[in-house]
Design a protein around this motif. Structure first.
Motif, mmCIF file in Angstrom:
data_model
loop_
_atom_site.group_PDB
_atom_site.id
_atom_site.type_symbol
_atom_site.label_atom_id
_atom_site.label_comp_id
_atom_site.label_asym_id
_atom_site.label_seq_id
_atom_site.Cartn_x
_atom_site.Cartn_y
_atom_site.Cartn_z
ATOM 1 N N TYR A 185 0.849 -1.191 0.000
ATOM 2 C CA TYR A 185 0.000 0.000 0.000
ATOM 3 C C TYR A 185 0.885 1.241 0.000
ATOM 4 O O TYR A 185 2.076 1.170 0.319
ATOM 5 C CB TYR A 185 -0.931 -0.004 1.218
ATOM 6 N N ASP A 186 0.301 2.381 -0.322
ATOM 7 C CA ASP A 186 1.017 3.651 -0.295
ATOM 8 C C ASP A 186 1.246 4.036 1.165
ATOM 9 O O ASP A 186 0.309 4.353 1.889
ATOM 10 C CB ASP A 186 0.206 4.716 -1.030
ATOM 11 N N GLY A 187 2.489 4.023 1.588
ATOM 12 C CA GLY A 187 2.825 4.301 2.983
ATOM 13 C C GLY A 187 2.651 5.745 3.397
ATOM 14 O O GLY A 187 2.738 6.061 4.583
ATOM 15 N N THR A 188 2.398 6.652 2.457
ATOM 16 C CA THR A 188 2.220 8.058 2.804
ATOM 17 C C THR A 188 0.772 8.525 2.685
ATOM 18 O O THR A 188 0.479 9.679 2.953
ATOM 19 C CB THR A 188 3.093 8.963 1.895
ATOM 20 N N CYS A 189 -0.122 7.648 2.299
ATOM 21 C CA CYS A 189 -1.522 7.997 2.047
ATOM 22 C C CYS A 189 -2.369 7.801 3.307
ATOM 23 O O CYS A 189 -2.365 6.721 3.905
ATOM 24 C CB CYS A 189 -2.045 7.119 0.910
ATOM 25 N N GLY A 190 -3.100 8.831 3.689
ATOM 26 C CA GLY A 190 -3.968 8.741 4.856
ATOM 27 C C GLY A 190 -5.067 7.711 4.683
ATOM 28 O O GLY A 190 -5.389 6.961 5.610
ATOM 29 N N PHE A 191 -5.664 7.642 3.497
ATOM 30 C CA PHE A 191 -6.710 6.654 3.238
ATOM 31 C C PHE A 191 -6.143 5.234 3.326
ATOM 32 O O PHE A 191 -6.767 4.345 3.894
ATOM 33 C CB PHE A 191 -7.339 6.891 1.867
ATOM 34 N N CYS A 192 -4.965 5.033 2.772
ATOM 35 C CA CYS A 192 -4.333 3.708 2.797
ATOM 36 C C CYS A 192 -4.019 3.291 4.231
ATOM 37 O O CYS A 192 -4.241 2.142 4.619
ATOM 38 C CB CYS A 192 -3.068 3.705 1.954
ATOM 39 N N ALA A 193 -3.511 4.221 5.033
ATOM 40 C CA ALA A 193 -3.204 3.927 6.436
ATOM 41 C C ALA A 193 -4.478 3.547 7.192
ATOM 42 O O ALA A 193 -4.485 2.595 7.977
ATOM 43 C CB ALA A 193 -2.525 5.123 7.090
ATOM 44 N N ASP B 73 -0.130 4.422 -6.615
ATOM 45 C CA ASP B 73 -1.587 4.566 -6.568
ATOM 46 C C ASP B 73 -2.310 3.237 -6.748
ATOM 47 O O ASP B 73 -3.490 3.203 -7.032
ATOM 48 C CB ASP B 73 -2.064 5.573 -7.611
ATOM 49 N N THR B 74 -1.586 2.137 -6.560
ATOM 50 C CA THR B 74 -2.158 0.813 -6.770
ATOM 51 C C THR B 74 -1.919 -0.066 -5.543
ATOM 52 O O THR B 74 -0.775 -0.296 -5.166
ATOM 53 C CB THR B 74 -1.511 0.139 -7.999
ATOM 54 N N VAL B 75 -2.984 -0.547 -4.932
ATOM 55 C CA VAL B 75 -2.820 -1.513 -3.851
ATOM 56 C C VAL B 75 -2.565 -2.873 -4.500
ATOM 57 O O VAL B 75 -3.081 -3.167 -5.579
ATOM 58 C CB VAL B 75 -4.055 -1.552 -2.917
ATOM 59 N N LEU C 113 -3.988 -6.673 -8.418
ATOM 60 C CA LEU C 113 -3.897 -5.223 -8.341
ATOM 61 C C LEU C 113 -5.266 -4.581 -8.183
ATOM 62 O O LEU C 113 -6.280 -5.129 -8.596
ATOM 63 C CB LEU C 113 -3.246 -4.665 -9.610
ATOM 64 N N ARG C 114 -5.261 -3.398 -7.588
ATOM 65 C CA ARG C 114 -6.419 -2.529 -7.443
ATOM 66 C C ARG C 114 -7.627 -3.249 -6.829
ATOM 67 O O ARG C 114 -7.528 -3.826 -5.770
ATOM 68 C CB ARG C 114 -6.740 -1.861 -8.779
ATOM 69 N N TYR D 295 -12.312 2.297 -8.132
ATOM 70 C CA TYR D 295 -11.006 2.283 -7.479
ATOM 71 C C TYR D 295 -10.148 3.454 -7.957
ATOM 72 O O TYR D 295 -9.552 4.176 -7.167
ATOM 73 C CB TYR D 295 -10.276 0.956 -7.750
ATOM 74 N N ARG D 296 -10.083 3.643 -9.264
ATOM 75 C CA ARG D 296 -9.248 4.708 -9.829
ATOM 76 C C ARG D 296 -9.763 6.098 -9.449
ATOM 77 O O ARG D 296 -8.963 7.021 -9.262
ATOM 78 C CB ARG D 296 -9.153 4.557 -11.341
ATOM 79 N N LEU D 297 -11.063 6.245 -9.308
ATOM 80 C CA LEU D 297 -11.628 7.520 -8.882
ATOM 81 C C LEU D 297 -11.172 7.858 -7.466
ATOM 82 O O LEU D 297 -10.722 8.968 -7.192
ATOM 83 C CB LEU D 297 -13.157 7.476 -8.962
ATOM 84 N N ILE D 298 -11.277 6.892 -6.565
ATOM 85 C CA ILE D 298 -10.832 7.117 -5.186
ATOM 86 C C ILE D 298 -9.326 7.370 -5.150
ATOM 87 O O ILE D 298 -8.851 8.259 -4.435
ATOM 88 C CB ILE D 298 -11.221 5.929 -4.290
ATOM 89 N N ALA D 299 -8.555 6.606 -5.921
ATOM 90 C CA ALA D 299 -7.102 6.785 -5.948
ATOM 91 C C ALA D 299 -6.722 8.191 -6.409
ATOM 92 O O ALA D 299 -5.741 8.766 -5.927
ATOM 93 C CB ALA D 299 -6.456 5.732 -6.843
ATOM 94 N N ALA D 300 -7.505 8.755 -7.297
ATOM 95 C CA ALA D 300 -7.193 10.077 -7.834
ATOM 96 C C ALA D 300 -7.427 11.198 -6.823
ATOM 97 O O ALA D 300 -6.766 12.243 -6.899
ATOM 98 C CB ALA D 300 -8.012 10.338 -9.091
#
Length: 143
Positions: A19-27, A67-69, A79-80, A113-118
């Motif tokens: 996961y993106d380690g700097t993303c608040g949503f991912c955390a 931007d891809t889990v 992916l995604r 998924y891509r909408l949320i990632a953006a």
């Protein structure tokens, strides 16, 4: 879904979520998984770290973009949206029922998924501190 390439380095059999380690949503999503899992098998690693780099050596189609889990298990990388659906099999009911949706076409599911990632940074910001986790949970985080 991609299988490992021939001659690729060995990888642990335990399921892994990148996961993106700097993303608040991912955390927040990782913390949600920790709170709703049933088998406590999933390990976690940031896409920016050495564990993800080793995964890319084994699964070359894992993008370098953050931007891809990614969910890796059973010799395959998902992916995604497919990653989320495959990880659902480790959740308690009713969340694990999402695993049954893994057969839906990924290109359809990936639209949301891509909408949320953006917009994830604009809505949830950056993860500037780690959520408190138990020592047992912390042991499941890879660099």
């Amino acid at each position: 879904v991609w299988a490992a390439t021939a001659g690729s380095p060995a990888f642990s059999a335990a399921p892994l979520v990148l996961y993106d380690g700097t993303c608040g949503f991912c955390a927040k999503s990782v913390c949600w998984i920790l709170g709703h899992e049933r088998d406590h098998e999933i390990r976690f690693a940031p896409l920016q770290g050495p564990t993800a780099q080793r995964a890319r050596e084994r699964f070359p189609r894992i993008p370098v973009s953050i931007d891809t889990v990614v969910y890796i298990a059973d010799g395959r990388a998902h992916l995604r949206s497919k990653a989320i659906l495959h990880a659902a099999r480790h959740m308690r009911a009713p969340w694990r029922w999402g695993y049954a949706m893994r057969w839906f076409p990924g290109f359809v599911l990936d639209v949301g998924y891509r909408l949320i990632a953006a917009v994830r940074y604009r809505i949830w910001g950056h993860a500037d501190a780690c959520q408190m986790v138990t020592p047992e949970q912390r042991a499941r985080f890879m660099p």
